[in-house]
Write an enzyme that holds these catalytic residues in place. Structure first.
Site, short mmCIF file in Angstrom:
data_model
loop_
_atom_site.label_atom_id
_atom_site.label_comp_id
_atom_site.label_asym_id
_atom_site.label_seq_id
_atom_site.Cartn_x
_atom_site.Cartn_y
_atom_site.Cartn_z
N ASN A 108 0.80 -1.23 0.00
CA ASN A 108 0.00 0.00 0.00
C ASN A 108 0.83 1.27 0.00
O ASN A 108 0.32 2.36 0.31
CB ASN A 108 -0.97 -0.01 1.19
CG ASN A 108 -1.85 -1.24 1.19
OD1 ASN A 108 -1.78 -2.04 2.10
ND2 ASN A 108 -2.66 -1.41 0.14
N ILE A 115 0.83 6.78 0.16
CA ILE A 115 0.18 5.73 0.93
C ILE A 115 -1.27 5.58 0.50
O ILE A 115 -1.98 6.57 0.34
CB ILE A 115 0.22 6.07 2.44
CG1 ILE A 115 1.66 6.30 2.90
CG2 ILE A 115 -0.46 4.99 3.26
CD1 ILE A 115 1.77 7.02 4.22
N CYS A 116 -1.71 4.34 0.35
CA CYS A 116 -3.10 4.04 0.08
C CYS A 116 -3.70 3.49 1.38
O CYS A 116 -3.45 2.34 1.74
CB CYS A 116 -3.26 3.03 -1.06
SG CYS A 116 -4.98 2.67 -1.43
N LEU A 117 -4.41 4.34 2.09
CA LEU A 117 -5.05 3.96 3.35
C LEU A 117 -6.39 4.67 3.39
O LEU A 117 -6.44 5.90 3.28
CB LEU A 117 -4.17 4.37 4.55
CG LEU A 117 -4.71 4.05 5.94
CD1 LEU A 117 -4.91 2.55 6.13
CD2 LEU A 117 -3.77 4.60 7.01
#
Length: 179
Positions: A108, A115-117
């Site tokens: 992620n 960041i992929c959150l």
């Protein structure tokens, strides 16, 4: 005479409105600064291990630097990552922009540290705090969302923890002592 007086008043109205706008911007910035100050105090008083964050300078509460340590029992154990945190002027109604500054091989996290959150995107809520974000990032290290990868190679390799750990260590650069 009344017409002249009325016209001069209407000419002044836009000037009054624009003069008020910076004041409301200052109030908004003041409330954001107050919120960030409270969050900094909360973080300093927190007993959460492996996370920290502080403003880069006393003059600017909107740009922070933080660290996240990998949790024991994960491939990130004993690794420490530096992150940058930028708070927008309309925080907490808009999520901060956070990037890994230390290279982080993770499903992620892309090669630029983005960041992929979900809580930093569409699931953001004003009730989240810096501590909440840091703990979520720390948790994400050991529990990636492979359904939404930024680094597909890392997502594909995740199931083989031994090979994944090799890639983590290959990409990792320890934080310098002066950082």
């Amino acid at each position: 005479m009344d017409t002249l007086h009325t016209n001069s008043m209407s000419l002044r109205e836009p000037a009054l409105k624009s003069a008020q706008e910076p004041s409301s911007n200052k109030q908004a910035a003041g409330s954001v600064t107050k919120r960030l100050g409270n969050e900094l105090m909360g973080l300093m008083m927190s007993s959460s291990p492996g996370i920290s964050a502080f403003p880069k300078s006393d003059a600017n509460l909107f740009d922070w630097v933080g660290t996240i340590e990998g949790v024991a029992g994960t491939v990130y154990e004993d690794l420490k990552y530096k992150i940058s945190i930028h708070f927008p002027s309309n925080y907490p109604f808009v999520a901060p922009v956070i990037r890994f500054e230390t290279p982080c091989y993770h499903p992620n996290v892309d090669l630029h540290g983005n960041i992929c959150l979900d809580i930093l995107k569409d699931k953001w809520s004003a009730v989240y705090s810096v501590t909440t974000i840091l703990l979520s990032l720390q948790s994400l290290l050991g529990e990636p969302n492979n359904d939404s990868p930024l680094n597909t190679e890392a997502a594909d390799l995740w199931s083989n923890q031994e090979e994944f750990k090799e890639q983590v260590l290959r990409h990792y650069q320890p934080i310098a002592a002066d950082d």
